[in-house]
Design an enzyme around this catalytic site. Structure first.
Site, short mmCIF file in Angstrom:
data_model
loop_
_atom_site.label_atom_id
_atom_site.label_comp_id
_atom_site.label_asym_id
_atom_site.label_seq_id
_atom_site.Cartn_x
_atom_site.Cartn_y
_atom_site.Cartn_z
NE ARG A 87 40.48 93.38 47.25
CZ ARG A 87 40.93 94.61 47.15
NH1 ARG A 87 42.09 94.93 47.66
NH2 ARG A 87 40.23 95.54 46.53
NE ARG A 115 39.67 101.79 45.96
CZ ARG A 115 38.62 102.58 45.83
NH1 ARG A 115 38.73 103.75 45.26
NH2 ARG A 115 37.44 102.20 46.28
#
Ligand code: ADP
Length: 579
Positions: free
Chosen positions: A391, A412
């Site tokens: 990402r 996260r």
């Protein structure tokens, strides 16, 4: 007519002779058809495993692995299992502890080769575990050969103590083998060279914010203050973590990684293994600690069990628990966090929290047990973690409807929650060849067959059963944001590149259990604390088995900092204690 009959008789005789010769020649070739080189193939943990099995007169003479994509640390498994199979003359041998999927891949590939050969093998009886065991002693005994255990072992040995380290798996390294990112350290010479302004205070502040202010202040203060020193200590052992970059939740470039982009876990385990060898540290593999011995409330050693089921005692003046977390123990995970029922895990199978029942008799205190981190991008069933770097280098996340739904670079826990709200609790990471070019790690995912590839975005959509038109529209919209540097939908700030270079890739992911932040309560000397807030004599702990350092959310780069810094402290404290 008689002549004809005679001719028939002669012909019949000839046929019989020919048949006899043919049969004889078939009988003759029986021995050579019991011989040959045969290939076999099966799926391992990370893709195909291909083997070549040499059979001579129905006896397996050799097994050569000609292709595999498994992690480097499973090297032992590739050496040990073929030996076991040759010795037993069968593929039917036991899997090695901690490497079930890799073991099964090798076993099935050899079985495939044997089946293809059509040769019936006679199994040889092997003498199972004829190793002799005996009670023994050391100054310090350490449970676990992950980063924390080995750091403690190296430090204590360097200070002159006799150390024994036990490891239940057939190889060293535990979860440390899987660490991909780097190590956070503040105020280092590498930061100074790049003109990066950082300090232990800023490191402390960032980590506290990232951990939702649940971190133990004293433990965190020590971690941040000792970080630069720990990095130099690793360097003195031969490590090179001189590249500095930015990672999630940091306000300065602070994560120190390898120069060549190798995973930090692989690099450190190589350095630790070399030092273990150099210092002649007694590391006992396939040896599981089953009990911590005690006199009164003092730890006095451990009882262990070999993989063959034999038990013996290792008496010691100090015990260091470095057995890692409990992320692979579903029962324990759901006991503390029921909503994680059914989640996969990125943890090695040995991360089962063995220490927790063992420390109960000392009335040891536990902290933050509910704090369990999930990693947002893990391939379901295969449990392969797709690094955040994908990402970071530009990939987007889309749901089954082909739409983005979050700023992909959120923390996260936020990204994990957002994925769980999508259809099936899953999403796809979608990216182009530009991302592949920028991130070496992706090559491994490709080899392991984790990625779906297509020449165009529309074809990729069709392959992953997402409307091609919607996926193309999503990509075009994102590329528009990249050009204007403004993500109008989700305010993603870092967009590493336009997603326009074919071929294009996708991988389906969902969140999985990653790190157990809670664990045994320790003080800044890595001494274990009991429920009356008193130090337990002779008992130390370090690494993921402990709690309090990371609070409610572990920042990337802090697991390695934790194991090295507190592993060293545990080693030093144990040495001072026994002196
Ligand atoms: P850390 O990051 O804290 O060092 P790791 O997961 O890297 O933790 O390493 C912990 C190691 O401890 C693993 O290799 C694991 O297999 C080992 N281990 C866990 N339980 C036991 C046990 N009961 N006996 C021996 N070794 C154990």
């Amino acid at each position: 007519m008689r002549k004809f009959k005679r001719t028939i008789a002669v012909c019949l005789c000839l046929v019989m002779v020919l048949l006899t010769v043919a049969c004889q020649s078939k009988t003759k070739t029986v021995s050579s058809s019991n011989t040959g080189i045969f290939t076999g193939e099966a799926e391992g943990k990370s893709g195909a495993i291909k083997v070549e099995v040499t059979i001579d007169n129905a006896v397996i003479k050799g097994i050569k692995v000609i292709e595999n994509h498994e992690s480097d640390f499973t090297k032992n498994v590739f050496e040990q299992l073929p030996k076991d199979m040759v010795a037993a003359n069968t593929s039917d041998v036991d899997v090695l502890a901690g490497a079930t999927l890799t073991s099964n891949g090798i076993i099935k590939a050899v079985k495939d080769a044997i089946t293809k050969s059509g040769i019936a093998l006679t199994i040889k009886k092997t003498t199972q575990d004829n190793t002799k065991v005996a009670n023994t002693s050391a100054d310090i005994v350490i449970i676990g050969t992950g980063g924390a255990g080995l750091t403690a072992a190296i430090e204590a040995t360097m200070e002159g103590s006799k150390v024994i380290v036990v490891e239940k798996n057939s190889f060293m390294g535990g979860n440390t083998n899987y660490a991909t990112g780097g190590m956070n350290a503040a105020g280092t010479k590498y930061q100074a060279v790049k003109g990066i302004v950082d300090s232990p205070e800023l490191f402390y502040k960032d980590t506290m914010i990232g951990g939702h202010n649940l971190n133990n202040p004293a433990l965190l203060k020590t971690l941040t203050e000792e970080s630069a020193g720990a990095l130099y200590w690793l360097e003195s052992l031969g490590a090179d973590l001189s590249k500095v970059s930015r990672s999630g939740g940091q306000s300065a470039d602070r994560i120190h990684t390898t120069k060549d982009g190798a995973a930090v876990g692989t690099h450190l385990m190589k350095i630790f293994s070399e030092n273990v060898k150099k210092l002649k540290i007694d590391v006992r593999l396939n040896t599981k600690a089953v009990e911590i011995l005690s006199e009164g409330n003092k730890a006095t050693g451990i009882k262990v069990e070999t993989s063959g089921g034999k038990q013996y005692e290792i008496k010691a003046k100090a015990v260091i628990v470095a057995s890692g977390g409990f992320g692979a123990n579903q029962e324990m995970v759901t006991k503390y966090k029921p909503d994680l029922k059914g989640f996969g895990t990125t943890n090695q199978p040995g991360a089962t929290g063995d220490a927790f029942p063992m420390i109960e008799k000392f009335n040891a205190a536990l902290v933050d047990m509910k704090q369990i981190q999930t990693h947002p991008t893990v391939v379901p069933v295969k449990n392969e973690l797709i690094t955040e770097g994908v990402r970071g280098e530009g990939a987007i996340l889309v749901n089954r409807a082909g739409k983005r739904f979050i700023n992909e670079l959120e923390t996260r826990d936020t990204v994990s929650k957002a994925i769980l709200k999508q259809e099936g609790g899953k999403a796809f990471l979608v990216f182009d060849s530009g991302v592949v070019d920028r991130l070496a790690a992706i090559k491994k995912y490709k080899e392991a067959g984790l990625l779906t590839e297509a020449a165009t975005v529309a074809q990729l959509g069709a392959k992953i059963k997402i409307s091609p038109d919607v996926l193309v529209a999503t990509m075009n919209k994102y590329n528009g944001y990249f050009k204007t540097k403004v993500d109008k939908e989700f305010s993603r700030r870092v967009m590493a590149g336009e997603l326009s270079k074919g071929p294009f890739y996708a991988v389906e992911i969902s969140p999985a259990i990653h790190h157990t932040m809670g664990g045994i309560k320790i003080n800044t000397k890595a001494e274990v604390i009991n429920n009356q807030n008193k130090v337990i004599e002779g008992l130390f702990a370090a690494g993921e088995v402990t709690g309090g350092i990371h609070g409610g959310n572990r920042i990337g780069g802090n697991a390695v900092a934790d194991i090295v810094i507190y592993g060293r402290i545990a080693g030093k404290s144990a040495v001072s204690f026994i002196k």
